[in-house]
Design an enzyme around this catalytic site. Structure first.
Site, mmCIF file in Angstrom:
data_model
loop_
_atom_site.group_PDB
_atom_site.id
_atom_site.type_symbol
_atom_site.label_atom_id
_atom_site.label_comp_id
_atom_site.label_asym_id
_atom_site.label_seq_id
_atom_site.Cartn_x
_atom_site.Cartn_y
_atom_site.Cartn_z
ATOM 1 N N SER A 1 44.473 24.806 46.411
ATOM 2 C CA SER A 1 44.878 26.206 46.427
ATOM 3 C C SER A 1 46.379 26.357 46.215
ATOM 4 O O SER A 1 46.895 26.031 45.157
ATOM 5 C CB SER A 1 44.412 26.860 47.723
ATOM 6 O OG SER A 1 44.570 28.257 47.667
ATOM 7 N N ASP B 1 47.338 33.198 43.473
ATOM 8 C CA ASP B 1 47.794 31.840 43.751
ATOM 9 C C ASP B 1 47.109 30.917 42.742
ATOM 10 O O ASP B 1 46.300 31.361 41.919
ATOM 11 C CB ASP B 1 47.529 31.468 45.205
ATOM 12 C CG ASP B 1 46.056 31.318 45.546
ATOM 13 O OD1 ASP B 1 45.224 31.827 44.772
ATOM 14 O OD2 ASP B 1 45.731 30.709 46.584
ATOM 15 N N ASP C 1 44.640 28.813 42.496
ATOM 16 C CA ASP C 1 43.189 28.779 42.286
ATOM 17 C C ASP C 1 42.590 30.178 42.329
ATOM 18 O O ASP C 1 41.366 30.339 42.302
ATOM 19 C CB ASP C 1 42.488 27.851 43.286
ATOM 20 C CG ASP C 1 42.493 28.392 44.708
ATOM 21 O OD1 ASP C 1 43.474 29.066 45.072
ATOM 22 O OD2 ASP C 1 41.536 28.135 45.454
ATOM 23 N N ASP D 1 42.172 32.538 44.446
ATOM 24 C CA ASP D 1 41.362 33.128 45.517
ATOM 25 C C ASP D 1 42.196 34.071 46.376
ATOM 26 O O ASP D 1 41.661 34.780 47.226
ATOM 27 C CB ASP D 1 40.661 32.065 46.366
ATOM 28 C CG ASP D 1 41.601 31.164 47.147
ATOM 29 O OD1 ASP D 1 42.832 31.215 46.905
ATOM 30 O OD2 ASP D 1 41.121 30.399 48.006
#
Length: 536
Positions: A147, A293, A295, A297
């Site tokens: 992440s 961000d 990734d 999410d």
């Protein structure tokens, strides 16, 4: 160096299937401190699955750890079914160092155990993988990502068949299965699975567009950054399919780059991370600015307040989206966590809607109730359509922000104007976070022990009326003094201790500016008091 540590390192070397990490470990065999850190223990399933630095040894992310984790997972899945189970394992990955290799290794372990493995077609956002788990009727899903962590990290998130992240007791059962795997050379490996086509991305985009109202205006200028991650193509496709103009994109951060060269930390919450985005927004005269961000999410939002760009806190976006859905007539449970603002509970009470409050993490939020329609956490995570993605989703959240901002723009208003409306009705709920990054995890335990042993008697000159210690269920301490609240906990994803601060200031008449000034001053004082309580 102890003989036990040396023996553990040599045993790992003999079993590690990756020549590169074997060479790396061989190079530090004489460094006792380094070896002790690498063999301090295996990575554990935390707030967001396994996560750690890319390095050889059990306390890092590497091919050996991934093979063991995958073998434990597929064996646990097999044990859950009384008979044959032909449901696949769906595997996604981001663009970090090692992510594709770890995804392929997971697929080979799955097929070697006789289970179908479906690999996502390319590096894609985490919410697309979470969506794919239920779309393909999978037994489980794996997302290889760290992440918003620094570039030297990677991670391994596990989703169960319901599309939600792993929770107890399954996490402990899988960890036990991992420990029972035995020599990695004995783990059977099959072919690298079946690569899904682009249809899964189109299905996600089509579903995401269904989140917004087709009748709402679409005139909106958006500045956007994927922060060197994998969100751009999916976000642009979703925005276009919804009928919005193409966003202005930060060129320096537009394409995936595992080094994240333009930011100190690829986390939109970190100071300076959105500087390029806000500069682009100002230059292009955008209405709002959005950052995912790496990734995708999470979702950060900023707007121009009197010509000055202001990035909203996660609590502010969380409340804006909840209020927007409520105004649209979306009935059901609205949930957040114990560290988020208490304002959501007030909105729910005002509208006679069910409210849920959980431990930190979306694995808990999405399980707040079968009637859940919305969930958020202050760390820029929002679940605006749990029927599509049972996790935080920075793409659908960003789309809903666009719907809200475009509707307000048509009325010659901004996101700030809507926040003012909410504050006038419910008071100023001001939140802040004290975050202490450490190099030694022992410092976190020391700070938690200090505040537990000697919690403050008062906060902002009001007696502390409640000290709630959630240990051992969670390493969390909550202090309450009137409407003031402090929640202290270690981060579940980074080497940080976090203290979440909230003060509530009533608005006298329509003096919102005065209430905000008093709340801001109170937060500064509360931050100082909390710092002292932690022994800093």
């Amino acid at each position: 160096m102890t003989s036990t540590l040396r023996a553990a390192a040599e045993a790992w070397l003999a079993d590690d299937p990756d020549p590169a990490s074997r060479d790396e470990l061989q190079g530090v065999l004489e460094d006792e401190a380094e070896l002790a850190d690498r063999f301090a223990g295996p990575l554990r399933f935390g707030t967001a699955g396994l996560r750690g630095p890319l390095r050889a040894g059990p306390n890092g992310m590497n091919l050996a750890v991934v093979r063991g984790a995958a073998a434990g997972l597929v064996r646990w899945l097999a044990a859950q079914s009384a008979g044959p189970d032909d449901r696949p394992l769906v595997i996604g990955y981001d663009a970090r160092h090692g992510s594709h290799a770890f995804a392929v290794e997971t697929a080979r372990v799955a097929t070697g155990a006789g289970r179908r493995a479906l690999l996502m077609p390319r590096p894609l956002p985490t919410p697309v993988l979470a969506f794919a788990v239920r779309r393909h009727g999978a037994a489980a899903g794996v997302m290889v990502t760290a992440s918003h962590n620094p570039p030297q990290d990677n991670g391994y998130k596990v989703y169960l068949a319901d599309g939600a992240q792993l929770v107890p007791p399954a996490d402990a059962e899988i960890e036990h299965a991992i420990r029972e795997v035995g020599p990695l050379a004995d783990v059977p490996l099959g072919p690298p699975g079946e690569v899904l086509g682009e249809q899964i991305v189109r299905d996600y985009v089509d579903a995401a567009v269904g989140v917004i109202d087709p009748a709402v205006p679409r005139e909106l200028a958006v500045a956007y950054t994927p922060m060197h991650g994998v969100g751009r193509e999916v976000f642009e496709a979703t925005l276009a399919a919804a009928g919005y103009p193409a966003p202005f994109v930060v060129a320096e951060q537009a394409d995936p780059d595992p080094e994240f060269p333009t930011v100190a930390f690829p986390n939109p919450e970190e100071p300076g991370a959105t500087d390029l985005l806000l500069a682009l927004a100002a230059r292009e005269g955008a209405d709002i600015a959005i950052a995912n961000d790496p990734d995708a999410d999470r979702c950060a939002v900023a707007y121009a307040d009197g010509g000055v760009w202001r990035q909203l806190r996660g609590d502010e976006v969380g409340v804006l989206l909840a209020d927007h859905l409520m105004r649209r007539g979306v009935h059901g449970r609205y949930a957040t966590t114990i560290v988020s603002s208490s304002l959501l509970s007030r909105l729910c009470a005002d509208r006679d809607l069910p409210y849920g409050e959980t431990l930190t993490g979306f694995k808990w939020i999405v399980r707040a109730g079968d009637d859940l329609v919305y969930g958020y956490e202050e760390a820029l995570g929002y679940c605006v359509a749990p029927e599509l993605v049972r996790d935080k989703d920075g793409i659908t959240a960003a789309l809903l922000v666009c719907e809200l901002a475009a509707g307000l723009k048509a009325e010659l208003r901004t996101l700030g104007d809507r926040l003012d409306e909410i504050a006038l009705r419910h008071g100023v709920h001001a939140t802040d976070q004290l975050s202490v990054r450490v190099s030694d995890l022992g410092q976190i335990a020391s700070m938690m022990a200090t505040v537990r042993a000697r919690p403050p008697a008062a906060l902002l000159d009001v007696a502390v009326t409640a000290v709630e210690d959630l240990h051992p269920d969670a390493d969390v301490l909550i202090l309450r003094a009137g409407s003031t609240r402090v929640v202290v906990r270690p981060s579940g994803t980074e080497p940080k201790l976090k203290a979440y601060l909230e003060v509530v200031e009533p608005v006298a008449g329509d003096d919102l500016a005065g209430a905000r000034e008093r709340a801001a001053a109170a937060l500064v004082a509360l931050r100082t008091e909390t710092t002292a309580a932690l022994g800093l």
